[in-house]
Design a protein around this motif. Structure first.
Motif, short mmCIF file in Angstrom:
data_model
loop_
_atom_site.label_atom_id
_atom_site.label_comp_id
_atom_site.label_asym_id
_atom_site.label_seq_id
_atom_site.Cartn_x
_atom_site.Cartn_y
_atom_site.Cartn_z
N THR A 196 0.84 -1.19 0.00
CA THR A 196 0.00 0.00 0.00
C THR A 196 0.88 1.25 0.00
OG1 THR A 196 -1.74 -1.13 1.24
CG2 THR A 196 -1.81 1.27 1.21
N TYR A 197 0.67 2.13 -0.99
CA TYR A 197 1.40 3.39 -1.05
C TYR A 197 0.53 4.39 -1.80
CZ TYR A 197 2.49 1.81 -5.80
OH TYR A 197 2.40 1.34 -7.09
N HIS A 224 9.49 11.81 -1.50
CA HIS A 224 8.76 10.89 -0.63
C HIS A 224 9.78 10.02 0.11
CE1 HIS A 224 9.74 8.28 -3.99
NE2 HIS A 224 9.49 7.24 -3.21
N ARG A 225 9.28 9.27 1.09
CA ARG A 225 10.09 8.29 1.78
C ARG A 225 9.44 6.92 1.62
NH1 ARG A 225 10.46 10.58 7.79
NH2 ARG A 225 8.29 11.09 7.29
N ASP A 226 10.25 5.91 1.44
CA ASP A 226 9.74 4.53 1.38
C ASP A 226 9.71 3.98 2.80
OD1 ASP A 226 9.53 4.58 -1.42
OD2 ASP A 226 11.64 4.07 -1.63
N ASP A 227 8.68 4.37 3.55
CA ASP A 227 8.61 4.00 4.96
C ASP A 227 7.27 3.37 5.33
OD1 ASP A 227 7.07 6.24 4.62
OD2 ASP A 227 7.90 7.35 6.32
N GLU A 228 6.63 2.71 4.35
CA GLU A 228 5.33 2.09 4.61
C GLU A 228 5.45 0.98 5.65
OE1 GLU A 228 5.20 4.30 0.94
OE2 GLU A 228 6.55 2.70 1.60
N LYS A 229 4.36 0.75 6.37
CA LYS A 229 4.39 -0.18 7.50
C LYS A 229 4.61 -1.62 7.07
CE LYS A 229 -0.71 -0.40 7.61
NZ LYS A 229 -0.83 -1.77 7.07
N GLU A 230 4.32 -1.96 5.80
CA GLU A 230 4.54 -3.34 5.35
C GLU A 230 6.02 -3.69 5.20
OE1 GLU A 230 0.89 -2.14 2.73
OE2 GLU A 230 2.55 -1.14 3.73
N PRO A 236 19.21 3.94 8.52
CA PRO A 236 17.86 4.52 8.66
C PRO A 236 17.54 5.56 7.58
CG PRO A 236 19.38 5.73 10.04
CD PRO A 236 20.21 4.71 9.29
N THR A 237 18.11 5.43 6.38
CA THR A 237 17.99 6.46 5.35
C THR A 237 16.56 6.92 5.14
OG1 THR A 237 19.95 5.62 4.20
CG2 THR A 237 18.41 6.98 2.92
N ASN A 238 15.63 5.97 4.99
CA ASN A 238 14.24 6.34 4.68
C ASN A 238 13.48 6.88 5.89
OD1 ASN A 238 13.15 5.96 1.85
ND2 ASN A 238 14.43 4.14 2.08
N THR A 239 14.10 6.89 7.05
CA THR A 239 13.49 7.53 8.21
C THR A 239 13.73 9.04 8.18
OG1 THR A 239 13.77 5.54 9.58
CG2 THR A 239 13.47 7.65 10.73
N PHE A 240 14.92 9.44 7.74
CA PHE A 240 15.33 10.85 7.84
C PHE A 240 15.37 11.58 6.50
CE2 PHE A 240 17.30 8.66 11.48
CZ PHE A 240 16.78 9.42 12.51
N TRP A 241 15.47 10.85 5.39
CA TRP A 241 15.68 11.50 4.11
C TRP A 241 14.58 11.18 3.10
CZ3 TRP A 241 19.95 14.67 2.89
CH2 TRP A 241 20.90 14.77 3.90
N TYR A 242 14.07 12.23 2.46
CA TYR A 242 13.15 12.08 1.32
C TYR A 242 14.01 11.96 0.06
CZ TYR A 242 9.11 13.55 4.14
OH TYR A 242 8.11 13.63 5.08
N HIS A 243 13.46 11.30 -0.96
CA HIS A 243 14.17 11.24 -2.23
C HIS A 243 13.22 11.53 -3.38
CE1 HIS A 243 12.92 7.04 -1.32
NE2 HIS A 243 12.60 7.01 -2.62
N SER A 244 13.79 11.98 -4.48
CA SER A 244 12.98 12.35 -5.64
C SER A 244 13.78 12.17 -6.93
CB SER A 244 12.52 13.81 -5.54
OG SER A 244 13.64 14.70 -5.61
N LEU A 245 13.04 12.11 -8.04
CA LEU A 245 13.63 12.07 -9.37
C LEU A 245 13.01 13.23 -10.14
CD1 LEU A 245 15.45 9.78 -10.96
CD2 LEU A 245 13.36 9.57 -12.29
N PRO A 246 13.67 14.38 -10.16
CA PRO A 246 13.06 15.59 -10.73
C PRO A 246 13.00 15.58 -12.26
CG PRO A 246 15.30 16.04 -10.04
CD PRO A 246 15.00 14.64 -9.58
N VAL A 247 12.18 16.48 -12.80
CA VAL A 247 12.07 16.64 -14.25
C VAL A 247 13.42 17.08 -14.82
CG1 VAL A 247 11.03 18.05 -16.08
CG2 VAL A 247 9.60 17.19 -14.20
#
Length: 277
Positions: free
Chosen positions: A119-120, A167-173, A225-236
Protein backbone atom coordinates in the motif's frame (compact mmCIF):
# COMPACT_ATOMS: atom_id res chain seq x y z
CA UNK A 1 33.81 -6.39 -6.95
CA UNK A 2 37.39 -6.55 -5.67
CA UNK A 3 40.04 -8.34 -7.66
CA UNK A 4 42.68 -10.32 -5.84
CA UNK A 5 46.30 -9.30 -6.40
CA UNK A 6 48.78 -12.07 -7.05
CA UNK A 7 52.07 -11.23 -5.38
CA UNK A 8 55.13 -11.64 -7.52
CA UNK A 9 57.91 -14.02 -6.55
CA UNK A 10 60.85 -12.66 -4.55
CA UNK A 11 64.38 -13.01 -5.90
CA UNK A 12 66.51 -15.49 -3.93
CA UNK A 13 70.16 -16.61 -3.83
CA UNK A 14 71.13 -19.58 -6.02
CA UNK A 15 71.84 -22.08 -3.27
CA UNK A 16 69.97 -25.37 -3.07
CA UNK A 17 67.79 -24.40 -0.08
CA UNK A 18 66.76 -21.15 -1.73
CA UNK A 19 66.06 -22.96 -4.99
CA UNK A 20 63.91 -25.49 -3.14
CA UNK A 21 61.99 -22.74 -1.34
CA UNK A 22 61.52 -20.92 -4.65
CA UNK A 23 60.19 -24.07 -6.29
CA UNK A 24 57.74 -24.68 -3.45
CA UNK A 25 56.61 -21.04 -3.50
CA UNK A 26 56.17 -21.13 -7.27
CA UNK A 27 54.01 -24.22 -6.92
CA UNK A 28 51.86 -22.53 -4.26
CA UNK A 29 51.59 -19.33 -6.29
CA UNK A 30 50.56 -21.29 -9.37
CA UNK A 31 47.86 -23.12 -7.42
CA UNK A 32 46.62 -19.86 -5.86
CA UNK A 33 46.60 -18.14 -9.24
CA UNK A 34 44.77 -21.05 -10.84
CA UNK A 35 42.14 -21.06 -8.08
CA UNK A 36 41.65 -17.29 -8.27
CA UNK A 37 41.31 -17.40 -12.06
CA UNK A 38 38.68 -20.12 -11.66
CA UNK A 39 36.77 -18.04 -9.10
CA UNK A 40 37.03 -14.98 -11.33
CA UNK A 41 35.56 -16.94 -14.24
CA UNK A 42 32.66 -18.06 -12.05
CA UNK A 43 32.05 -14.46 -10.96
CA UNK A 44 32.11 -13.28 -14.57
CA UNK A 45 29.45 -15.84 -15.44
CA UNK A 46 27.11 -14.40 -12.81
CA UNK A 47 27.96 -10.70 -13.06
CA UNK A 48 29.34 -8.26 -15.59
CA UNK A 49 32.40 -6.86 -13.83
CA UNK A 50 30.85 -4.71 -11.06
CA UNK A 51 33.08 -1.85 -9.95
CA UNK A 52 33.93 -1.44 -6.25
CA UNK A 53 31.17 -0.19 -3.98
CA UNK A 54 31.00 3.54 -3.36
CA UNK A 55 29.80 4.63 0.09
CA UNK A 56 27.46 7.63 0.26
CA UNK A 57 26.92 9.02 3.75
CA UNK A 58 25.44 12.03 5.51
CA UNK A 59 23.63 12.57 8.80
CA UNK A 60 21.18 9.66 8.96
CA UNK A 61 21.89 8.71 5.35
CA UNK A 62 23.65 5.47 4.51
CA UNK A 63 23.80 4.29 0.88
CA UNK A 64 26.01 2.04 -1.22
CA UNK A 65 26.39 2.43 -4.98
CA UNK A 66 27.85 0.07 -7.58
CA UNK A 67 27.72 -0.49 -11.32
CA UNK A 68 26.19 -3.95 -11.25
CA UNK A 69 25.78 -4.68 -14.96
CA UNK A 70 27.94 -3.87 -17.98
CA UNK A 71 26.40 -1.72 -20.73
CA UNK A 72 25.85 -4.76 -22.93
CA UNK A 73 24.04 -6.72 -20.22
CA UNK A 74 22.09 -3.66 -19.05
CA UNK A 75 20.97 -3.04 -22.65
CA UNK A 76 19.77 -6.64 -22.87
CA UNK A 77 17.93 -6.51 -19.54
CA UNK A 78 16.21 -3.25 -20.52
CA UNK A 79 15.00 -4.83 -23.77
CA UNK A 80 13.71 -7.91 -21.94
CA UNK A 81 11.81 -5.81 -19.40
CA UNK A 82 10.20 -3.83 -22.22
CA UNK A 83 8.80 -7.13 -23.48
CA UNK A 84 7.83 -8.69 -20.14
CA UNK A 85 6.54 -5.98 -17.79
CA UNK A 86 2.87 -4.97 -18.02
CA UNK A 87 2.14 -1.60 -16.45
CA UNK A 88 -0.96 -0.44 -14.63
CA UNK A 89 -3.64 1.46 -16.55
CA UNK A 90 -6.89 3.23 -15.74
CA UNK A 91 -7.64 3.61 -12.04
CA UNK A 92 -4.54 1.58 -11.21
CA UNK A 93 -2.42 4.35 -12.74
CA UNK A 94 -3.62 6.97 -10.25
CA UNK A 95 -2.50 7.97 -6.76
CA UNK A 96 -4.14 9.80 -3.90
CA UNK A 97 -2.30 12.74 -2.35
CA UNK A 98 -3.91 14.74 0.48
CA UNK A 99 -7.33 13.47 -0.55
CA UNK A 100 -6.95 14.33 -4.25
CA UNK A 101 -6.48 11.80 -7.05
CA UNK A 102 -3.75 12.36 -9.64
CA UNK A 103 -2.38 10.52 -12.66
CA UNK A 104 1.02 8.99 -11.91
CA UNK A 105 3.68 10.90 -13.92
CA UNK A 106 5.29 7.61 -15.01
CA UNK A 107 4.24 3.99 -15.57
CA UNK A 108 4.17 1.55 -12.66
CA UNK A 109 3.91 -2.18 -12.06
CA UNK A 110 4.23 -4.44 -9.01
CA UNK A 111 5.73 -7.95 -8.96
CA UNK A 112 6.70 -10.33 -6.18
CA UNK A 113 5.99 -13.49 -4.23
CA UNK A 114 2.49 -14.96 -4.35
CA UNK A 115 -0.15 -13.10 -2.36
CA UNK A 116 1.94 -10.10 -1.37
CA UNK A 117 0.30 -6.67 -1.32
CA UNK A 118 1.78 -3.23 -0.93
CA UNK A 119 0.00 0.00 0.00
CA UNK A 120 1.40 3.39 -1.05
CA UNK A 121 -0.14 6.73 -2.02
CA UNK A 122 -3.55 5.57 -0.87
CA UNK A 123 -3.69 2.49 -3.13
CA UNK A 124 -3.11 -1.17 -2.26
CA UNK A 125 -1.71 -3.31 -5.07
CA UNK A 126 -1.28 -7.05 -5.45
CA UNK A 127 2.05 -8.40 -6.70
CA UNK A 128 2.05 -10.09 -10.09
CA UNK A 129 4.20 -13.25 -10.43
CA UNK A 130 7.91 -12.68 -11.05
CA UNK A 131 8.97 -12.56 -14.69
CA UNK A 132 12.19 -14.39 -15.70
CA UNK A 133 14.12 -11.14 -16.13
CA UNK A 134 12.94 -9.68 -12.83
CA UNK A 135 13.96 -12.91 -11.10
CA UNK A 136 17.39 -12.74 -12.73
CA UNK A 137 17.97 -9.15 -11.62
CA UNK A 138 16.62 -9.88 -8.12
CA UNK A 139 19.02 -12.83 -7.75
CA UNK A 140 21.95 -10.74 -8.98
CA UNK A 141 21.14 -8.09 -6.37
CA UNK A 142 20.86 -10.74 -3.65
CA UNK A 143 24.19 -12.25 -4.67
CA UNK A 144 26.09 -8.97 -4.46
CA UNK A 145 24.37 -7.62 -1.32
CA UNK A 146 23.55 -10.73 0.71
CA UNK A 147 20.00 -9.38 1.13
CA UNK A 148 16.80 -11.17 0.06
CA UNK A 149 13.79 -9.41 -1.47
CA UNK A 150 10.23 -10.61 -2.07
CA UNK A 151 8.72 -7.63 -3.92
CA UNK A 152 9.66 -5.11 -6.59
CA UNK A 153 8.07 -1.83 -7.67
CA UNK A 154 8.77 -1.09 -11.33
CA UNK A 155 8.73 2.53 -12.55
CA UNK A 156 9.11 3.41 -16.23
CA UNK A 157 9.94 6.99 -17.21
CA UNK A 158 9.36 7.61 -20.93
CA UNK A 159 11.73 10.62 -20.89
CA UNK A 160 12.87 13.47 -18.66
CA UNK A 161 9.34 14.85 -18.34
CA UNK A 162 8.27 11.81 -16.33
CA UNK A 163 9.32 12.22 -12.73
CA UNK A 164 8.85 11.25 -9.08
CA UNK A 165 8.13 13.71 -6.27
CA UNK A 166 9.76 13.78 -2.86
CA UNK A 167 8.76 10.89 -0.63
CA UNK A 168 10.09 8.29 1.78
CA UNK A 169 9.74 4.53 1.38
CA UNK A 170 8.61 4.00 4.96
CA UNK A 171 5.33 2.09 4.61
CA UNK A 172 4.39 -0.18 7.50
CA UNK A 173 4.54 -3.34 5.35
CA UNK A 174 8.27 -2.91 4.77
CA UNK A 175 10.86 -4.64 6.93
CA UNK A 176 12.54 -1.70 8.74
CA UNK A 177 15.81 -3.63 8.98
CA UNK A 178 16.02 -4.33 5.26
CA UNK A 179 17.60 -1.98 2.72
CA UNK A 180 15.80 -0.98 -0.47
CA UNK A 181 17.74 -1.92 -3.59
CA UNK A 182 17.24 0.39 -6.56
CA UNK A 183 18.38 -0.85 -9.99
CA UNK A 184 18.46 1.68 -12.85
CA UNK A 185 18.33 0.79 -16.55
CA UNK A 186 18.20 3.23 -19.44
CA UNK A 187 18.68 6.99 -19.23
CA UNK A 188 20.94 8.29 -16.47
CA UNK A 189 18.83 10.48 -14.16
CA UNK A 190 19.48 12.80 -11.23
CA UNK A 191 18.36 11.39 -7.88
CA UNK A 192 18.10 13.82 -4.98
CA UNK A 193 17.97 13.17 -1.23
CA UNK A 194 16.63 15.89 1.07
CA UNK A 195 16.66 15.70 4.87
CA UNK A 196 13.24 15.86 6.52
CA UNK A 197 14.33 18.81 8.69
CA UNK A 198 15.51 20.84 5.69
CA UNK A 199 12.40 20.73 3.50
CA UNK A 200 10.25 23.72 2.55
CA UNK A 201 10.00 27.23 3.92
CA UNK A 202 9.37 25.97 7.44
CA UNK A 203 12.62 24.00 7.54
CA UNK A 204 14.35 24.17 10.90
CA UNK A 205 17.87 23.17 9.85
CA UNK A 206 20.39 23.90 7.13
CA UNK A 207 21.31 20.52 5.70
CA UNK A 208 22.54 20.30 2.13
CA UNK A 209 20.69 17.90 -0.19
CA UNK A 210 22.59 14.94 -1.60
CA UNK A 211 22.51 14.64 -5.39
CA UNK A 212 23.43 11.50 -7.34
CA UNK A 213 23.32 10.51 -10.99
CA UNK A 214 22.04 6.94 -11.30
CA UNK A 215 23.74 5.33 -14.29
CA UNK A 216 22.55 2.66 -16.70
CA UNK A 217 23.11 -0.73 -15.02
CA UNK A 218 23.67 0.70 -11.54
CA UNK A 219 22.51 -0.42 -8.11
CA UNK A 220 21.82 1.99 -5.23
CA UNK A 221 21.36 0.34 -1.85
CA UNK A 222 19.44 2.55 0.59
CA UNK A 223 20.28 1.19 4.02
CA UNK A 224 18.43 1.93 7.27
CA UNK A 225 17.86 4.52 8.66
CA UNK A 226 17.99 6.46 5.35
CA UNK A 227 14.24 6.34 4.68
CA UNK A 228 13.49 7.53 8.21
CA UNK A 229 15.33 10.85 7.84
CA UNK A 230 15.68 11.50 4.11
CA UNK A 231 13.15 12.08 1.32
CA UNK A 232 14.17 11.24 -2.23
CA UNK A 233 12.98 12.35 -5.64
CA UNK A 234 13.63 12.07 -9.37
CA UNK A 235 13.06 15.59 -10.73
CA UNK A 236 12.07 16.64 -14.25
CA UNK A 237 14.99 16.85 -16.66
CA UNK A 238 13.75 18.21 -20.02
CA UNK A 239 17.00 17.42 -21.82
CA UNK A 240 16.60 13.68 -21.19
CA UNK A 241 14.93 12.21 -24.27
CA UNK A 242 15.19 8.46 -23.74
CA UNK A 243 13.35 6.13 -21.32
CA UNK A 244 14.46 4.76 -17.99
CA UNK A 245 13.27 1.74 -16.01
CA UNK A 246 13.83 1.67 -12.26
CA UNK A 247 13.36 -1.40 -10.08
CA UNK A 248 13.13 -0.94 -6.32
CA UNK A 249 13.42 -4.31 -4.60
CA UNK A 250 11.88 -4.46 -1.15
CA UNK A 251 11.27 -6.95 1.65
CA UNK A 252 7.66 -6.98 2.79
CA UNK A 253 6.94 -8.36 6.24
CA UNK A 254 5.00 -11.61 6.30
CA UNK A 255 2.48 -12.83 8.86
CA UNK A 256 0.21 -15.83 9.35
CA UNK A 257 -2.63 -13.74 8.00
CA UNK A 258 -0.92 -12.96 4.71
CA UNK A 259 -3.00 -14.31 1.83
CA UNK A 260 -4.38 -13.02 -1.48
CA UNK A 261 -7.05 -10.35 -1.00
CA UNK A 262 -9.86 -9.35 -3.34
CA UNK A 263 -10.28 -5.75 -2.18
CA UNK A 264 -7.03 -4.51 -3.73
CA UNK A 265 -5.92 -3.37 -7.15
CA UNK A 266 -5.46 -6.58 -9.14
CA UNK A 267 -2.29 -7.25 -11.07
CA UNK A 268 -2.33 -7.24 -14.85
CA UNK A 269 -0.95 -10.32 -16.58
CA UNK A 270 1.06 -10.26 -19.78
CA UNK A 271 -2.00 -10.68 -22.01
CA UNK A 272 -3.26 -7.33 -20.74
CA UNK A 273 -6.21 -8.95 -18.96
CA UNK A 274 -6.79 -8.59 -15.24
CA UNK A 275 -5.92 -11.53 -13.08
CA UNK A 276 -8.30 -12.69 -10.38
CA UNK A 277 -5.38 -12.66 -7.92
Amino acid sequence: MEKFVILGQNKRSCNSDAATRKKIKRGKDDRIKEEEEKNAEEDEDEFSHPVPWQKIEAEGLDCDYVLLFSKEEADHLFKQLEEEVVYSTGEEAKVQVFGKVYDIPRKQATYGDTGLTYTYSGVTRLACPWTPTLEYIRDAVTKVTGQTFNFVLVNRYKDGQDHMGEHRDDEKELDPLSPIASVSLGAARDFIFRHRDARGKQSCRQIEPVKLELAHGSLLLMNPPTNTFWYHSLPVRKKVLIPRINLTFRRILLSDEDKPRHDVQECTVQTGQKSSG
